[in-house]
Design a protein around this motif. Structure first.
Motif, PDB file in Angstrom:
ATOM      1  N   VAL A   1       0.847  -1.192   0.000  1.00 30.07           N
ATOM      2  CA  VAL A   1       0.000   0.000   0.000  1.00 30.07           C
ATOM      3  C   VAL A   1       0.882   1.241   0.000  1.00 30.07           C
ATOM      4  O   VAL A   1       1.833   1.341   0.784  1.00 30.07           O
ATOM      5  N   ALA A   2       0.551   2.195  -0.852  1.00 29.84           N
ATOM      6  CA  ALA A   2       1.332   3.425  -0.950  1.00 29.84           C
ATOM      7  C   ALA A   2       1.019   4.365   0.209  1.00 29.84           C
ATOM      8  O   ALA A   2      -0.141   4.558   0.567  1.00 29.84           O
TER       9      ALA A   2
ATOM     10  N   TYR B   1       1.204  -5.843   3.631  1.00 28.47           N
ATOM     11  CA  TYR B   1       0.454  -6.882   4.339  1.00 28.47           C
ATOM     12  C   TYR B   1       0.856  -8.218   3.727  1.00 28.47           C
ATOM     13  O   TYR B   1       0.687  -8.433   2.521  1.00 28.47           O
ATOM     14  N   ASN B   2       1.379  -9.094   4.558  1.00 23.29           N
ATOM     15  CA  ASN B   2       2.005 -10.307   4.048  1.00 23.29           C
ATOM     16  C   ASN B   2       1.081 -11.515   3.925  1.00 23.29           C
ATOM     17  O   ASN B   2       1.487 -12.537   3.365  1.00 23.29           O
TER      18      ASN B   2
ATOM     19  N   ASP C   1     -10.129 -11.424  -0.542  1.00 19.00           N
ATOM     20  CA  ASP C   1     -10.327 -10.285   0.357  1.00 19.00           C
ATOM     21  C   ASP C   1      -9.692  -8.998  -0.172  1.00 19.00           C
ATOM     22  O   ASP C   1     -10.010  -7.903   0.314  1.00 19.00           O
ATOM     23  N   VAL C   2      -8.781  -9.118  -1.144  1.00 17.80           N
ATOM     24  CA  VAL C   2      -8.018  -7.941  -1.584  1.00 17.80           C
ATOM     25  C   VAL C   2      -8.919  -6.827  -2.111  1.00 17.80           C
ATOM     26  O   VAL C   2      -8.703  -5.645  -1.780  1.00 17.80           O
ATOM     27  N   PRO C   3      -9.952  -7.108  -2.920  1.00 19.83           N
ATOM     28  CA  PRO C   3     -10.820  -6.003  -3.356  1.00 19.83           C
ATOM     29  C   PRO C   3     -11.474  -5.260  -2.193  1.00 19.83           C
ATOM     30  O   PRO C   3     -11.611  -4.028  -2.245  1.00 19.83           O
ATOM     31  N   ASP C   4     -11.864  -5.983  -1.138  1.00 20.02           N
ATOM     32  CA  ASP C   4     -12.439  -5.314   0.035  1.00 20.02           C
ATOM     33  C   ASP C   4     -11.395  -4.453   0.738  1.00 20.02           C
ATOM     34  O   ASP C   4     -11.710  -3.361   1.245  1.00 20.02           O
ATOM     35  N   ILE C   5     -10.156  -4.932   0.784  1.00 18.11           N
ATOM     36  CA  ILE C   5      -9.079  -4.142   1.390  1.00 18.11           C
ATOM     37  C   ILE C   5      -8.874  -2.847   0.595  1.00 18.11           C
ATOM     38  O   ILE C   5      -8.740  -1.763   1.184  1.00 18.11           O
ATOM     39  N   LEU C   6      -8.863  -2.962  -0.720  1.00 15.56           N
ATOM     40  CA  LEU C   6      -8.662  -1.772  -1.552  1.00 15.56           C
ATOM     41  C   LEU C   6      -9.814  -0.777  -1.380  1.00 15.56           C
ATOM     42  O   LEU C   6      -9.597   0.438  -1.348  1.00 15.56           O
ATOM     43  N   ASP C   7     -11.029  -1.281  -1.251  1.00 14.73           N
ATOM     44  CA  ASP C   7     -12.164  -0.386  -0.998  1.00 14.73           C
ATOM     45  C   ASP C   7     -12.022   0.297   0.360  1.00 14.73           C
ATOM     46  O   ASP C   7     -12.338   1.483   0.508  1.00 14.73           O
ATOM     47  N   ALA C   8     -11.541  -0.452   1.360  1.00 20.41           N
ATOM     48  CA  ALA C   8     -11.333   0.135   2.691  1.00 20.41           C
ATOM     49  C   ALA C   8     -10.268   1.216   2.639  1.00 20.41           C
ATOM     50  O   ALA C   8     -10.383   2.262   3.300  1.00 20.41           O
ATOM     51  N   LEU C   9      -9.227   1.003   1.859  1.00 19.70           N
ATOM     52  CA  LEU C   9      -8.206   2.038   1.676  1.00 19.70           C
ATOM     53  C   LEU C   9      -8.797   3.263   1.005  1.00 19.70           C
ATOM     54  O   LEU C   9      -8.522   4.406   1.396  1.00 19.70           O
TER      55      LEU C   9
ATOM     56  N   VAL D   1     -10.423   6.136   3.003  1.00 19.30           N
ATOM     57  CA  VAL D   1      -9.608   7.134   3.708  1.00 19.30           C
ATOM     58  C   VAL D   1      -8.585   7.783   2.771  1.00 19.30           C
ATOM     59  O   VAL D   1      -7.594   8.364   3.226  1.00 19.30           O
ATOM     60  N   GLY D   2      -8.814   7.681   1.464  1.00 23.42           N
ATOM     61  CA  GLY D   2      -7.916   8.336   0.524  1.00 23.42           C
ATOM     62  C   GLY D   2      -6.579   7.658   0.371  1.00 23.42           C
ATOM     63  O   GLY D   2      -5.536   8.319   0.301  1.00 23.42           O
ATOM     64  N   MET D   3      -6.587   6.317   0.291  1.00 22.62           N
ATOM     65  CA  MET D   3      -5.352   5.565   0.083  1.00 22.62           C
ATOM     66  C   MET D   3      -5.575   4.527  -1.013  1.00 22.62           C
ATOM     67  O   MET D   3      -6.700   4.204  -1.367  1.00 22.62           O
ATOM     68  N   HIS D   4      -4.468   3.995  -1.532  1.00 22.09           N
ATOM     69  CA  HIS D   4      -4.554   3.025  -2.618  1.00 22.09           C
ATOM     70  C   HIS D   4      -3.264   2.229  -2.686  1.00 22.09           C
ATOM     71  O   HIS D   4      -2.324   2.469  -1.918  1.00 22.09           O
ATOM     72  N   ALA D   5      -3.216   1.294  -3.640  1.00 24.88           N
ATOM     73  CA  ALA D   5      -2.011   0.493  -3.866  1.00 24.88           C
ATOM     74  C   ALA D   5      -1.530   0.606  -5.306  1.00 24.88           C
ATOM     75  O   ALA D   5      -0.727  -0.199  -5.751  1.00 24.88           O
TER      76      ALA D   5
END
Length: 557
Positions: free
Chosen positions: A56-57, A93-94, A100-108, A111-115
């Motif tokens: 994550v950036a 995140y290892n 689950d990754v799409p849900d993680i990206l939506d959660a990011l 709050v104005g974050m991305h990968a």
């Protein structure tokens, strides 16, 4: 701190929607792993030794409490309760599950974050001085320009499939804390005749062919900077080797063509590129700068700090080691070590992240930074709040007073996680930290930078460590090469190899030998390891590490 616009929010949401569909197709077998690979890399998802890894950036290392809490939430819900901060001011995140990754990206995105562009042959996360906007030695805050570069480079149509990855770092201080000379492009804010401009360095990089970057321009004006960067990347995108990935980085291009020829080509391309910008970048920069106003600093007595410093030796040790001078009188920059002795460098638990978010909100004007040295920074803390801050850090194991000392080690994940690694990094870092804690020598040794990489890709920056350690595979056995005299600062320098490598069971002893040699030959207690090495050279260290065979036999007997 920059806040997403409606465009940014919509852009991230659409990217995430596209990737969700791609993940679904991978899971149902419509996409093979080979077909999925370039799609996942565009979204920061790697396939490592044991699981997927999501990077994550954290653009130019800046966070607020909401972002840090969300990172903690992601670690707790979808990973194993922790995250790993990297030398690129990212968090990894290892253990995420692919579905689950799409849900993680939506959660990011919430709050104005991305990968985006944390992997692949693109312009990666732009990094910056972790003291930006706070440092007493700063000429100008580099973060607005870093944000401008981030927006320009994200999904740039010409720069999505380049010969190799491309890394940019920027500092606003003469004391370089962003390792600019070891980047594909390094940018240093300078002042000339009262005008702020930029020195641009090109062709730096570590890895299997380490090189210190060369100055391509001593002074680029603010209005010329972005088109000048585009000219550099554009020239390399044409010239860069695509026949051999080991020779594809811009450092090889500069080496093969020479800096003078590269400068000529860049100047010609710049003349073509600049008119196309039509000042739009300067309009955007003016808007970005509105997000980076300094916080409302307060003027208050510092008696609480003075009393604690005088009466509490534990607090005094932490203050002496972990605090840095702030540009505002009465304030300090507080560095939070996430390298307690014996712990994994760069790892922070969800609980620790939540505490750091709370402390930033309570004491730090809601700002946090991630340093390239894998620690967390509260850039604006009033001195009167520091005793309370220190007390709360102690409760969660975050008050280790070792910033800049021998246990403040930079280390890549190594063979514990990384598919490219050829040796372990984490256990070596842990053993070194524990060894010198037990010897009670850390403060006597003073300022020293140990950097460890688990393979020649040099993610641990070992080439520019005062002591660098490179783990390699020698016929199936882990072997560690040691270099001395590296420097990541404005006086950047690559370290010198001591000689043959050491097996895993001997490398910590070798580091102790190096350190004890330094303590024996330094000219005074104030002479740092790097100063001593520059004065004496390799000879005393090499003699101690590799004694003649006869002496070694006598010692053994």
């Amino acid at each position: 701190m920059y806040a997403y616009s409606e465009f940014d929010t919509d852009f991230i949401a659409e990217r995430n929607r596209q990737f969700r569909a791609q993940v679904e197709r991978r899971i149902d077998g419509s996409l093979t792993e080979d077909e999925f690979r370039p799609l996942r890399l565009m979204n920061g998802l790697y396939l490592q030794l044991h699981a997927y890894m999501l990077r994550v950036a954290i653009p130019y290392g800046s966070l607020d409490s909401a972002k840090m809490r969300q990172l903690a939430y992601i670690a707790q819900r979808w990973d194993k309760g922790y995250g790993h901060f990297t030398t690129r001011q990212n968090i990894q995140y290892n253990w995420p599950k692919l579905n689950d990754v799409p849900d993680i990206l939506d959660a990011l995105g919430e709050v104005g974050m991305h990968a985006i562009q944390t992997s692949g042959n693109t312009i990666r996360n732009v990094t910056a001085d972790h003291f930006a906007g706070a440092a007493a030695d700063e000429i100008a805050d580099p973060r607005p320009v870093a944000e401008l570069i981030r927006q320009w480079s994200t999904d740039h149509p010409e720069f999505q499939f380049m010969p190799r990855k491309f890394k940019i770092a920027i500092t606003g201080s003469p004391n370089d804390r962003a390792v600019t000379a070891a980047h594909d492009i390094g940018i240093r804010i300078v002042e000339k005749d009262g005008e702020i401009g930029y020195q641009v360095i090109v062709g730096g990089g570590l890895g299997r062919t380490p090189m210190i970057g060369k100055v391509i321009s001593d002074f680029v004006t603010e209005e010329d900077l972005l088109p000048y960067l585009e000219a550099i990347v554009s020239v390399w995108n044409v010239l860069g080797r695509r026949d051999n990935k080991y020779k594809a980085r811009i450092k090889i291009t500069v080496h093969e063509h020479g800096i003078d020829e590269i400068r000529r080509l860049v100047d010609a391309r710049f003349a073509e590129v600049k008119p196309t910008f039509k000042g739009v970048d300067q309009q955007l920069l003016a808007e970005i700068r509105k997000h980076f106003h300094p916080p409302a600093f307060r003027n208050a007595p510092t008696d609480a700090f003075d009393q604690a410093y005088e009466n509490d030796p534990v607090f005094r040790s932490w203050a002496d080691t972990n605090l840095t001078e702030h540009k505002i009188n009465g304030y300090a920059i507080a560095q939070i070590s996430i390298k307690a002795h014996g712990e994994t460098p760069g790892d922070a638990s969800a609980e620790q992240m939540e505490v750091m978010a709370d402390l930033a909100e309570k004491y730090g004007h809601d700002e946090l930074r991630i340093s390239h040295e894998q620690n967390v920074v509260l850039p604006h803390v009033h001195k009167s709040d520091l005793p309370a801050l220190h007390a709360e850090l102690k409760k969660v194991g975050l008050a280790t007073a070792n910033i800049g000392l021998i246990s403040d080690i930079i280390a890549c994940p190594g063979m514990d996680y990384c598919a490219l690694a050829t040796a372990r990094s984490i256990p070596i870092a842990q053993e070194i930290a524990v060894r010198f804690d037990e010897l009670k020598l850390e403060h006597e040794i003073g300022d020293i930078k140990i950097k460890i990489s688990g393979c020649i890709n040099a993610c641990g920056h070992h080439h520019v460590g005062h002591i660098g350690i490179l783990g390699l595979d020698r016929a199936g056995v882990e072997n560690y090469q040691i270099t001395l005299g590296g420097d990541h600062s404005e006086n950047a320098n690559l370290g010198d190899r001591t000689g043959p490598g050491f097996p895993a069971e001997s490398v910590v002893d070798a580091i102790e030998t190096i350190v004890r040699t330094y303590l024996a030959v330094r000219s005074s207690a104030d002479e740092t390891f790097l100063e001593t090495y520059r004065r004496t050279g390799m000879e005393p260290f090499k003699a101690a590490l590799y004694p003649p065979k006869e002496e070694a036999k006598a010692d053994a007997a």
